[in-house]
Design a protein around this motif. Structure first.
Motif, mmCIF file in Angstrom:
data_model
loop_
_atom_site.group_PDB
_atom_site.id
_atom_site.type_symbol
_atom_site.label_atom_id
_atom_site.label_comp_id
_atom_site.label_asym_id
_atom_site.label_seq_id
_atom_site.Cartn_x
_atom_site.Cartn_y
_atom_site.Cartn_z
ATOM 1 N N ALA A 1 -1.897 -1.475 -4.105
ATOM 2 C CA ALA A 1 -3.218 -1.943 -3.711
ATOM 3 C C ALA A 1 -4.251 -0.872 -4.007
ATOM 4 O O ALA A 1 -3.985 0.311 -3.874
ATOM 5 C CB ALA A 1 -3.227 -2.257 -2.209
ATOM 6 N N PRO A 2 -5.472 -1.255 -4.406
ATOM 7 C CA PRO A 2 -6.512 -0.276 -4.698
ATOM 8 C C PRO A 2 -7.101 0.294 -3.426
ATOM 9 O O PRO A 2 -6.792 -0.123 -2.323
ATOM 10 C CB PRO A 2 -7.556 -1.098 -5.458
ATOM 11 C CG PRO A 2 -7.388 -2.485 -4.915
ATOM 12 C CD PRO A 2 -5.904 -2.622 -4.627
ATOM 13 N N TYR B 1 -0.537 -10.684 -3.109
ATOM 14 C CA TYR B 1 -1.939 -10.380 -3.345
ATOM 15 C C TYR B 1 -2.574 -11.489 -4.178
ATOM 16 O O TYR B 1 -2.228 -11.686 -5.342
ATOM 17 C CB TYR B 1 -2.094 -9.030 -4.035
ATOM 18 C CG TYR B 1 -2.212 -7.889 -3.054
ATOM 19 C CD1 TYR B 1 -3.456 -7.408 -2.677
ATOM 20 C CD2 TYR B 1 -1.088 -7.324 -2.478
ATOM 21 C CE1 TYR B 1 -3.584 -6.383 -1.757
ATOM 22 C CE2 TYR B 1 -1.195 -6.299 -1.561
ATOM 23 C CZ TYR B 1 -2.457 -5.827 -1.203
ATOM 24 O OH TYR B 1 -2.571 -4.820 -0.283
ATOM 25 N N LYS C 1 -4.939 -10.686 0.429
ATOM 26 C CA LYS C 1 -3.513 -11.015 0.393
ATOM 27 C C LYS C 1 -3.177 -11.997 1.500
ATOM 28 O O LYS C 1 -3.896 -12.135 2.496
ATOM 29 C CB LYS C 1 -2.669 -9.753 0.549
ATOM 30 C CG LYS C 1 -2.834 -9.071 1.911
ATOM 31 C CD LYS C 1 -1.981 -7.830 1.998
ATOM 32 C CE LYS C 1 -2.157 -7.165 3.365
ATOM 33 N NZ LYS C 1 -1.335 -5.961 3.497
ATOM 34 N N SER D 1 0.817 -1.197 0.000
ATOM 35 C CA SER D 1 0.000 0.000 0.000
ATOM 36 C C SER D 1 0.853 1.250 0.000
ATOM 37 O O SER D 1 0.422 2.309 -0.455
ATOM 38 C CB SER D 1 -0.943 0.003 1.209
ATOM 39 O OG SER D 1 -0.220 0.115 2.408
ATOM 40 N N MET E 1 -5.770 -11.462 -4.932
ATOM 41 C CA MET E 1 -6.688 -10.685 -5.760
ATOM 42 C C MET E 1 -6.553 -9.241 -5.300
ATOM 43 O O MET E 1 -5.862 -8.969 -4.308
ATOM 44 C CB MET E 1 -8.129 -11.210 -5.607
ATOM 45 C CG MET E 1 -8.601 -11.297 -4.172
ATOM 46 S SD MET E 1 -10.205 -12.093 -3.966
ATOM 47 C CE MET E 1 -11.282 -10.836 -4.644
ATOM 48 N N PRO E 2 -7.171 -8.278 -5.997
ATOM 49 C CA PRO E 2 -6.941 -6.867 -5.638
ATOM 50 C C PRO E 2 -7.183 -6.515 -4.179
ATOM 51 O O PRO E 2 -6.544 -5.610 -3.658
ATOM 52 C CB PRO E 2 -7.905 -6.124 -6.568
ATOM 53 C CG PRO E 2 -8.018 -7.000 -7.762
ATOM 54 C CD PRO E 2 -7.966 -8.408 -7.234
ATOM 55 N N LYS E 3 -8.087 -7.221 -3.485
ATOM 56 C CA LYS E 3 -8.400 -6.856 -2.112
ATOM 57 C C LYS E 3 -8.187 -7.997 -1.117
ATOM 58 O O LYS E 3 -8.755 -7.987 -0.019
ATOM 59 C CB LYS E 3 -9.836 -6.350 -2.008
ATOM 60 C CG LYS E 3 -10.058 -5.066 -2.803
ATOM 61 C CD LYS E 3 -11.470 -4.547 -2.649
ATOM 62 C CE LYS E 3 -11.647 -3.261 -3.430
ATOM 63 N NZ LYS E 3 -13.017 -2.700 -3.288
ATOM 64 N N GLU F 1 4.809 -6.261 -9.149
ATOM 65 C CA GLU F 1 3.514 -6.845 -9.471
ATOM 66 C C GLU F 1 2.739 -7.140 -8.193
ATOM 67 O O GLU F 1 2.436 -6.244 -7.437
ATOM 68 C CB GLU F 1 3.709 -8.081 -10.353
ATOM 69 C CG GLU F 1 4.364 -7.747 -11.696
ATOM 70 C CD GLU F 1 4.571 -8.958 -12.567
ATOM 71 O OE1 GLU F 1 4.392 -10.094 -12.070
ATOM 72 O OE2 GLU F 1 4.911 -8.764 -13.752
ATOM 73 N N LYS F 2 2.467 -8.412 -7.865
ATOM 74 C CA LYS F 2 1.626 -8.745 -6.715
ATOM 75 C C LYS F 2 2.409 -9.104 -5.462
ATOM 76 O O LYS F 2 1.808 -9.400 -4.428
ATOM 77 C CB LYS F 2 0.701 -9.912 -7.069
ATOM 78 C CG LYS F 2 -0.280 -9.606 -8.186
ATOM 79 C CD LYS F 2 -1.173 -10.806 -8.448
ATOM 80 C CE LYS F 2 -2.169 -10.519 -9.556
ATOM 81 N NZ LYS F 2 -3.070 -11.686 -9.795
#
Length: 333
Positions: free
Chosen positions: A12-13, A302, A308, A7, A304-306, A270-271
């Protein structure tokens, strides 16, 4: 005030889940939250001996609102709660934020209620891990304050904060020995990735000649390629001796000053993200100097986007203090 490594680097979104607003955007209400499960040796029993393998569960829920009065003035407020279930303290409901305020011309805020300390602007530089970290300040600086009046001005990379808390023994923080405390911080974030913060706070204790003051400075650097580094240096002074017991030496230290360092380096791609942290505290007793060192190794991914997963290990360089480690899963909305 834990933050994910990723973050920091804007990978992260937003945690915003649901927003209600009027057609003309004069009023907005946002709902946000988080659920996490952590497993491992996450804390200490008495005497810095690691607790048995166990798990902690936490859920957070928050409401943030805003209502526009005119072109320059917006009413703002937030109420958020944390629900804990862990092996050390059992079930607890904790009011994290509860405040109302006003925002003027998008760069000046005045709030009153339970809100984060002005010192957090500096603490956030290195308190970036999911499980551990921030230990240089944990017993010295309050993260959230009751009955807190706070002023914030932010513009062109500058962030200036000042606050005064009328502590109440009946409130959640249980500051039955503190009459009041005040503090402030000044931060600047340059476009080239360099950042700096200076922070100060003072606790006015109920007993005469027992006030506590804390001052620190922090530097940080981040790049678009995913590199982040930060270091903080601080000092806490006690007007009256602070009693600390050492199991290793089987004695009580009467401290008048604590010096601390904390640093972190992380890299994300990336993730995935990896980080290393280091903190050091010195407790001074006349000519005697007693150091405590800790190292943190962390990784997160992560799914998925939300959501981890993450793993961390904290190495303590003291004979009477065990190492800690844990893994966790977090989903936020």
């Amino acid at each position: 005030m834990k933050r994910a490594i990723l973050s920091l680097l804007l990978l992260a979104p937003s945690a915003l889940a649901v927003t209600w607003s009027t057609d003309d955007q004069q009023q907005v209400l946002e709902l946000h939250g988080k659920i996490e499960q952590n497993l491992g040796v996450l804390g200490y029993q008495s005497g810095y001996k690691a607790e048995s393998l166990g798990g902690d569960t936490m859920a957070s829920l928050g409401l943030s609102g805003a209502g526009r009065l005119n072109a320059d003035v917006i009413l703002i407020g937030e109420m958020s709660w944390d629900l804990f279930n862990n092996s050390r303290y059992g079930d607890q409901i904790y009011a994290d934020e509860a405040w109302l305020g006003v925002r003027i011309k998008d760069n000046f805020e005045l709030t009153a209620g339970r809100s984060d300390s002005t010192f957090n602007q500096l603490r956030d530089k290195t308190d970036v891990f999911n499980l551990f970290g921030g230990n240089a300040y944990v017993y010295l600086v309050d993260s959230t304050l009751d009955d807190h009046i706070k002023l914030t001005w932010a513009s062109n990379g500058w962030d200036v904060r000042a606050g005064y808390a009328f502590n109440d023994a009946n409130k959640q923080s249980d500051h039955d020995c503190t009459r009041a405390q005040y503090g402030g911080s000044v931060g600047y974030q340059a476009q080239n990735g360099l950042g700096a913060v200076v922070a100060y706070e003072n606790k006015r204790e109920a007993d005469p000649n027992s006030d506590v003051s804390n001052m620190a400075v922090g530097l940080s650097y981040s790049t678009p390629g995913g590199f982040y580094a930060a270091v903080t240096r601080g000092r806490t002074d006690f007007q009256r001796n602070w009693q600390v017991f050492s199991l290793k030496e089987n004695r009580v230290y009467s401290m008048r000053r604590v010096d601390y360092w904390e640093s972190v380096v992380s890299y994300s791609r990336e993730k995935m993200a990896f980080g290393v942290g280091y903190s050091r505290q010195s407790m001074r007793e006349n000519a005697h100097l007693h150091w405590v060192d800790e190292y943190i190794f962390a990784a997160e991914y992560y799914l998925m986007p939300k959501a981890k997963i993450y793993a961390e290990f904290m190495l303590n360089k003291m004979d009477d203090q065990d190492n800690l480690y844990g893994v966790g899963l977090q989903y936020y909305f």
